[in-house]
Design a protein around this motif. Sequence first.
Motif, PDB file in Angstrom:
ATOM      1  N   THR A 263      -3.411  -2.985  -0.468  1.00 53.39           N
ATOM      2  CA  THR A 263      -3.607  -1.308  -0.476  1.00 53.39           C
ATOM      3  C   THR A 263      -3.450  -0.624  -1.955  1.00 53.39           C
ATOM      4  O   THR A 263      -2.996  -1.203  -2.486  1.00 53.39           O
ATOM      5  N   ALA A 264      -4.088   0.493  -1.872  1.00 53.45           N
ATOM      6  CA  ALA A 264      -3.826   1.291  -2.790  1.00 53.45           C
ATOM      7  C   ALA A 264      -4.194   0.685  -4.249  1.00 53.45           C
ATOM      8  O   ALA A 264      -3.319   0.468  -5.230  1.00 53.45           O
TER       9      ALA A 264
ATOM     10  N   LYS B 100       1.237   2.177   4.187  1.00 54.91           N
ATOM     11  CA  LYS B 100       0.889   1.478   5.349  1.00 54.91           C
ATOM     12  C   LYS B 100       1.111  -0.157   5.294  1.00 54.91           C
ATOM     13  O   LYS B 100       1.281  -0.630   6.223  1.00 54.91           O
TER      14      LYS B 100
ATOM     15  N   HIS C 123      -0.808  10.507  -2.458  1.00 54.10           N
ATOM     16  CA  HIS C 123      -2.005   9.837  -1.718  1.00 54.10           C
ATOM     17  C   HIS C 123      -1.728   8.483  -1.878  1.00 54.10           C
ATOM     18  O   HIS C 123      -1.757   7.593  -0.967  1.00 54.10           O
ATOM     19  N   TYR C 124      -1.427   8.025  -2.952  1.00 56.58           N
ATOM     20  CA  TYR C 124      -1.118   6.587  -3.380  1.00 56.58           C
ATOM     21  C   TYR C 124       0.083   6.306  -2.403  1.00 56.58           C
ATOM     22  O   TYR C 124      -0.128   5.146  -1.998  1.00 56.58           O
TER      23      TYR C 124
ATOM     24  N   GLU D 194      -0.966   5.682   0.914  1.00 62.14           N
ATOM     25  CA  GLU D 194      -1.846   4.395   1.464  1.00 62.14           C
ATOM     26  C   GLU D 194      -0.928   3.131   1.226  1.00 62.14           C
ATOM     27  O   GLU D 194      -0.907   2.099   2.063  1.00 62.14           O
ATOM     28  N   ARG D 195      -0.327   3.070  -0.004  1.00 60.28           N
ATOM     29  CA  ARG D 195       0.631   1.655  -0.222  1.00 60.28           C
ATOM     30  C   ARG D 195       1.689   1.416   1.069  1.00 60.28           C
ATOM     31  O   ARG D 195       1.756   0.427   1.377  1.00 60.28           O
TER      32      ARG D 195
END
Length: 815
Positions: free
Chosen positions: A420-421, A402, A395-396, A399-400
Amino acid sequence: MSLPTQARVVIIGGGVVGCSVAYHLAKLGWKDVVLLERKQLTSGTTWHAAGLIGQLRASQNMTKLARYSAELYKGLEAETGVATGLRQGGSVSAALTEERLEELYRQAAMARAFGVPVEELSPEEVKEKYEHINLDGVTGGVWLPTDGQADPANIALALAKGARQNGALVKERIKVTGIEREGRRVTGVNWAADDGSDQGHIACEMIVNCAGMWGHEVGRMAGVNVPLHACEHFYIVTEGISGLGQLPVLRVPDECAYYKEDAGKILLGAFEPHSKPWGMKGIPDNFEFDQLPEDFDHFEPILEAACNRMPLLAEAGIHTFFNGPESFTPDDAYHLGLAPEMDNVWVAAGFNSIGIQSAGGAGHALSQWMDSGEKPFDLGDVDISRMQPFQGNKHYLFERSKETLGLLYADHFPYLQKRTARGIRRTPFHHHLLEQGAVMGEIAGWERANWFANEGQEREYQYSWKRQNWFENARAEHMAIREGVGMYDMSSFGKIRVEGPDAEAFLNYVGGGDYAGPVGKIVYTQFLNSRGGIEADVTVTRMSETAYLVVTPAATRLADQTWMERHKGNFNVVITDVTPGEGVLAVMGPKARDVLQAVSPNDFTNEVNPFGTAQEIELGMGLARVHRVTYVGELGWEIYVGADMAGHAFETLWEAGQAHGLKLCGMHMMDSCRIEKGFRHFGHDITAEDHVLEAGLGFAVKTAKPDFIGRDAVLRKKDEGLAHRMVQFKLTDPEPLLYHNEPVIRDGEIVGYLSSGSYGHALGGAMGLGYVPCKGETVADVLASTYEIDVAGTRVRAEASLKPMYDPKGERAKA
């Protein structure tokens, strides 16, 4: 299927990087090198790469690797008969803002320090180099004549052929289905043929994970963490454009675009600010030379800007709209080296769209490291041990990723924070600091207060190459530490407990200092490699007869712990990460003793608690341990308190500090104070390739000890004399700012570059540290020269010193 049952090394993945590793190991004379590719060579991401070959990277060593790649590709055709299509037609980067132009001019200065040919361009000169550009809004640019482009797939195929010519086995359509391991070692790999016709096992001494966007998954099979995530990467290729001659590569980073002429067509590629992660549910098993669905809406804003920037694009038809995956890491640097969790699993993956220009150098560096067991030079930028265990969280990574693709072309401002993240690792004081106006930065996932906003001030960064919006805040924090008292959170620093009957003997072997002192003694020290280079910069506190606390920078805790684990040998010790167990508040400044005496009945005098010692104390209604050391050069203590009592400790100190003018401070203050004191920063000023004596840290090495790693190299250097010295610089003009990599000019000649830079608020000018060549010279010779620092193309006079310019005798910390 004729596959061997054993090998010295199995390389997993036949993209350009895997082929480069196989090629370089075979060139070193390794036998039994086996490369396995699940489908066909280049069929993952290599085949659709744009093939740009840039020479300049963000550091000296990354530049060295990129230049090596270009040289290697030049000679591959003669060696293997496979054409690489390398053409060094140069590249133009065009800026559309004054800030971007300063970035490009600072990069140009850095290129000169690294020996890369470069030229700053006016807008008119940009047009001369690239006639098709529309100059609307262009503020200037930079020309790199040795940059170029090449055919990515053919480079990989040439490397594979070269590997085979030197005895390596390269096998296609063989998938690694499992990895067998025992303890901290891999013992072999299981494989299956793509068509299901055969399967088997290869016992091996080591593996190399070159699986590209599959690297995370292959890492998990081998018990190691390889944080990366695939993202969609878009480009278009035009129809043929008549009369279009050979052109240099054009980059317009402010419009997220690059342009490459290829066989009479233009390829337009993009690194958009909000990218699209791909493959969240895993990559399809049949993926081979595949592309992803078009997303014209996503690409349209970039295409629109590009048609304006290069009007001939608007006339040319689009022949191909391409979308293919590329893998990105959390910090946009690739993963190279020995994985921390295992002792024979190597990694070369996650190349963030610069795989072609990096592959030659990365394969070369990794093969040398594998061959000798030591890094050939500092690879800290890309060493996989910089990655934290949590960064493998899917999940990290989603998000990162992106953000990371777009960061390639975003302004590379100093102190830029990821958006992000965030918020994953918080210290026990996190909410207290936010209540008081903290503006957070992030390192290794830790949220840290970088500076404190005033009442009514925007609590965010406003980025610039000039003074940023927090410059005056940091000055006030800096002067509070120098003249009064400040408090800051150091909980993110790594805390590693080393305990057992052999703890003292083990540390005396692995570290350069002498750790035989009494309980409570604190030793500032380095872990050295066999060349006398610095692998870690730590403090070691004796907690008991059989236990020590090793404190490391936040970002290197895992690397430093791994270094100790790998050198444990037969010593009877247990090494444990205890970082989250204690919060740490530093109280520093001339009034620090007054604050501590207000919250504790214990004695903080030099007689009871001299510099370099730790003691247990009562603090408020709780307990703590105070370490009398400093990274800011003032009287002060680092206060270690159990996470359970951390909130109480903060509130007690904050309340008592009001009567003494206590100011909360952030990490920017710590950096500016330490540079005034000439304290080294690990990863910038001191690395695995900087000799401890040339770094000016000989005082921390006790050669009277009989046997420790690096001892021979220290004694050798003492005999032969220093080839470089670490020098501290201060600009005589208080206006310009220093960050790092600015060229150092001695008597009119470039002799090196700054390894770090910040602003010396108490001394009134920007400051830097850097190595100056001095073979056969005395200290007086080094200081007799005239020094200047090149700031974005302007030479600025600098004072030079081998002693700290602030408090040269270190009397303040011992007051």
